[in-house]
Design an enzyme around this catalytic site. Structure first.
Site, PDB file in Angstrom:
ATOM      1  N   LYS A  54      36.037  23.540  34.859  1.00  0.00           N
ATOM      2  CA  LYS A  54      34.657  24.015  34.840  1.00  0.00           C
ATOM      3  C   LYS A  54      33.679  23.108  35.576  1.00  0.00           C
ATOM      4  O   LYS A  54      32.600  23.533  35.962  1.00  0.00           O
ATOM      5  CB  LYS A  54      34.196  24.261  33.411  1.00  0.00           C
ATOM      6  CG  LYS A  54      34.805  25.547  32.845  1.00  0.00           C
ATOM      7  CD  LYS A  54      33.834  26.278  31.970  1.00  0.00           C
ATOM      8  CE  LYS A  54      34.389  27.613  31.501  1.00  0.00           C
ATOM      9  NZ  LYS A  54      35.652  27.463  30.736  1.00  0.00           N
ATOM     10  N   SER A  79      30.970  27.621  24.683  1.00  0.00           N
ATOM     11  CA  SER A  79      31.736  27.167  23.531  1.00  0.00           C
ATOM     12  C   SER A  79      32.305  25.779  23.786  1.00  0.00           C
ATOM     13  O   SER A  79      33.015  25.244  22.966  1.00  0.00           O
ATOM     14  CB  SER A  79      32.870  28.146  23.237  1.00  0.00           C
ATOM     15  OG  SER A  79      33.755  28.166  24.330  1.00  0.00           O
ATOM     16  N   GLU A 205      45.146  36.317  28.901  1.00  0.00           N
ATOM     17  CA  GLU A 205      44.157  36.128  27.841  1.00  0.00           C
ATOM     18  C   GLU A 205      44.832  36.136  26.478  1.00  0.00           C
ATOM     19  O   GLU A 205      45.998  36.518  26.360  1.00  0.00           O
ATOM     20  CB  GLU A 205      43.043  37.182  27.940  1.00  0.00           C
ATOM     21  CG  GLU A 205      43.514  38.607  27.803  1.00  0.00           C
ATOM     22  CD  GLU A 205      42.426  39.619  28.136  1.00  0.00           C
ATOM     23  OE1 GLU A 205      41.256  39.236  28.306  1.00  0.00           O
ATOM     24  OE2 GLU A 205      42.765  40.805  28.224  1.00  0.00           O
ATOM     25  N   GLY A 209      42.362  38.946  21.825  1.00  0.00           N
ATOM     26  CA  GLY A 209      41.152  39.374  22.534  1.00  0.00           C
ATOM     27  C   GLY A 209      41.485  39.851  23.927  1.00  0.00           C
ATOM     28  O   GLY A 209      41.171  39.187  24.905  1.00  0.00           O
ATOM     29  N   ASP A 211      40.314  42.064  25.961  1.00  0.00           N
ATOM     30  CA  ASP A 211      39.293  42.915  26.584  1.00  0.00           C
ATOM     31  C   ASP A 211      39.492  43.034  28.096  1.00  0.00           C
ATOM     32  O   ASP A 211      39.240  44.091  28.675  1.00  0.00           O
ATOM     33  CB  ASP A 211      37.889  42.372  26.291  1.00  0.00           C
ATOM     34  CG  ASP A 211      37.712  40.972  26.846  1.00  0.00           C
ATOM     35  OD1 ASP A 211      38.293  40.044  26.263  1.00  0.00           O
ATOM     36  OD2 ASP A 211      37.030  40.817  27.872  1.00  0.00           O
ATOM     37  N   SER A 305      44.361  24.981  32.780  1.00  0.00           N
ATOM     38  CA  SER A 305      42.911  24.960  32.984  1.00  0.00           C
ATOM     39  C   SER A 305      42.160  23.800  32.352  1.00  0.00           C
ATOM     40  O   SER A 305      41.084  23.440  32.830  1.00  0.00           O
ATOM     41  CB  SER A 305      42.312  26.284  32.518  1.00  0.00           C
ATOM     42  OG  SER A 305      42.662  26.534  31.172  1.00  0.00           O
TER      43      SER A 305
HETATM   44  C1  PLP Z   1      36.425  28.380  30.342  1.00  0.00           C
HETATM   45  C2  PLP Z   1      37.866  28.121  30.238  1.00  0.00           C
HETATM   46  C3  PLP Z   1      38.798  29.129  30.518  1.00  0.00           C
HETATM   47  C4  PLP Z   1      38.391  30.537  30.897  1.00  0.00           C
HETATM   48  O1  PLP Z   1      37.688  30.548  32.105  1.00  0.00           O
HETATM   49  P1  PLP Z   1      36.842  31.825  32.559  1.00  0.00           P
HETATM   50  O2  PLP Z   1      36.272  31.448  33.865  1.00  0.00           O
HETATM   51  O3  PLP Z   1      35.801  32.072  31.510  1.00  0.00           O
HETATM   52  O4  PLP Z   1      37.793  32.966  32.605  1.00  0.00           O
HETATM   53  C5  PLP Z   1      40.138  28.797  30.465  1.00  0.00           C
HETATM   54  N1  PLP Z   1      40.549  27.555  30.118  1.00  0.00           N
HETATM   55  C6  PLP Z   1      39.684  26.570  29.837  1.00  0.00           C
HETATM   56  C7  PLP Z   1      40.218  25.233  29.469  1.00  0.00           C
HETATM   57  C8  PLP Z   1      38.307  26.812  29.884  1.00  0.00           C
HETATM   58  O5  PLP Z   1      37.450  25.838  29.603  1.00  0.00           O
END
Ligand code: PLP
Length: 319
Positions: A54, A79, A205, A209, A211, A305
């Site tokens: 992010k 969050s 996902e 959830g 969606d 991620s």
């Molecule tokens: C935010 C986040 C996601 C999901 O990312 P999106 O861009 O909202 O789909 C997945 N893994 C981690 C660790 C995140 O912080």
């Protein structure tokens, strides 16, 4: 009205991030390869600054602010990881930041956000509409709202992780990406279509959830109640307008993983690859292992991620 980002926006974001974001490692595991009979390339954004991809989208978005916007500062709702990403980026770019965070956000994420110098405002995610609250606060305070996923500069920034992966390992047969609101998946799909056009792109996902999966099947954005899952970074209720347009055009399918499968992947990452991955960051690998796709002999990318999880919670889940 802003328009849907393109691969050129991802490439421009990579230029802005140069020297500011880490170029994260791509790791291999022979145990994982032999388990799936495939060649797996793990892009490890758990080693990104502040512990998740992010930072890429946040820094890209904030570095495009005008002088006036910089003076007013940035407001975000999250969050967790987007909060830390905005807080750190705002500090680096020397602007004020205020973050709306749910009352039940992991303590480590709240502390880290405050530690980066942002003001934290807490709300109840099960009863309050965070988007309405954020808009009201932003206009009262003269701050610019940067949403966690549905913003062209955020999506373009997130796409730089997959861009680096393809540049490092070449074309792939499949890419698995963790999915919440779709910023990471949308940006990754833009990179894949430009750099590895035949690569199948899958979003993953939480089972609780789905969606995104429903939205792709029905051809419209489906809204759900906040799902209860250990994947706290993917408890989103719907895809965004921008992210949905990219996903329906450039993503092959959306898969799901159960909390149990996430825990198994967490243990695998800790025991075999010696890394701490948060539950949400395990979605991509869990689906590669369990979603039933035929990956034998394929070259596969796994976007890991993030790695932000309280040590106590990690021990309770993985121990
Ligand atoms: C935010 C986040 C996601 C999901 O990312 P999106 O861009 O909202 O789909 C997945 N893994 C981690 C660790 C995140 O912080």
């Amino acid at each position: 009205m802003a328009s849907i980002p393109t691969y050129e926006d991802v490439a421009a974001a990579a230029g802005r991030l140069l020297g500011h974001a880490h170029r994260t490692p791509v790791l291999r595991s022979s145990t994982a390869d032999s388990r799936l009979g495939a060649q797996l390339h793990f892009k490890c954004e758990n080693f990104q600054r502040m512990g998740a991809f992010k930072f890429r989208g946040a820094y890209n978005a904030l570095s495009r602010f005008s002088a006036g916007q910089r003076r007013g500062g940035v407001l975000a709702f999250s969050s967790g990881n987007h909060a830390q990403a905005i807080a750190l980026s705002a500090r680096l770019l020397q602007m004020p930041a205020a973050i709306l965070m749910p009352l039940d956000a992991p303590a480590s994420k709240v502390e880290a956000t405050i530690g980066y110098g942002a003001e934290v405002i807490q709300y109840d995610r099960y009863t309050q509409d965070r988007e309405a609250l954020a808009e009201r606060l932003a206009s009262e305070r003269g701050m610019t709202l940067i949403p966690p996923y549905d913003h062209p500069d955020v999506i373009a920034g997130q796409g730089t992780a997959a861009k680096e992966l393809f540049e490092e390992v070449g074309e792939l047969d499949a890419l698995f990406v963790c999915l919440g609101g779709g910023g990471l998946l949308g940006g990754s799909a833009l990179a894949a279509r430009a750099l590895s056009p035949r690569c199948k792109v899958y979003g993953v996902e939480p089972e609780a959830g789905n969606d995104g999966q429903q939205s792709l099947r029905l051809g419209r954005i489906v809204d759900i109640a906040t799902p209860r899952t250990i994947a706290d970074g993917a408890q989103t209720q719907h895809l965004g307008k921008f992210t949905f347009e990219i996903i329906r055009r450039d993503v092959d399918d959306i898969l799901t993983a159960s909390d149990e499968q996430l825990v198994e992947a967490m243990r695998f990452f800790a025991e075999r690859m010696k890394m701490i991955v948060e539950p949400t960051g395990c979605l991509s690998f869990a689906a590669a292992c369990h979603a039933g796709l035929q990956l034998r002999g394929k070259r596969v990318g796994i976007l890991v991620s993030g790695g932000n999880v309280d040590l106590k919670r990690f021990a309770a889940l993985a121990g």
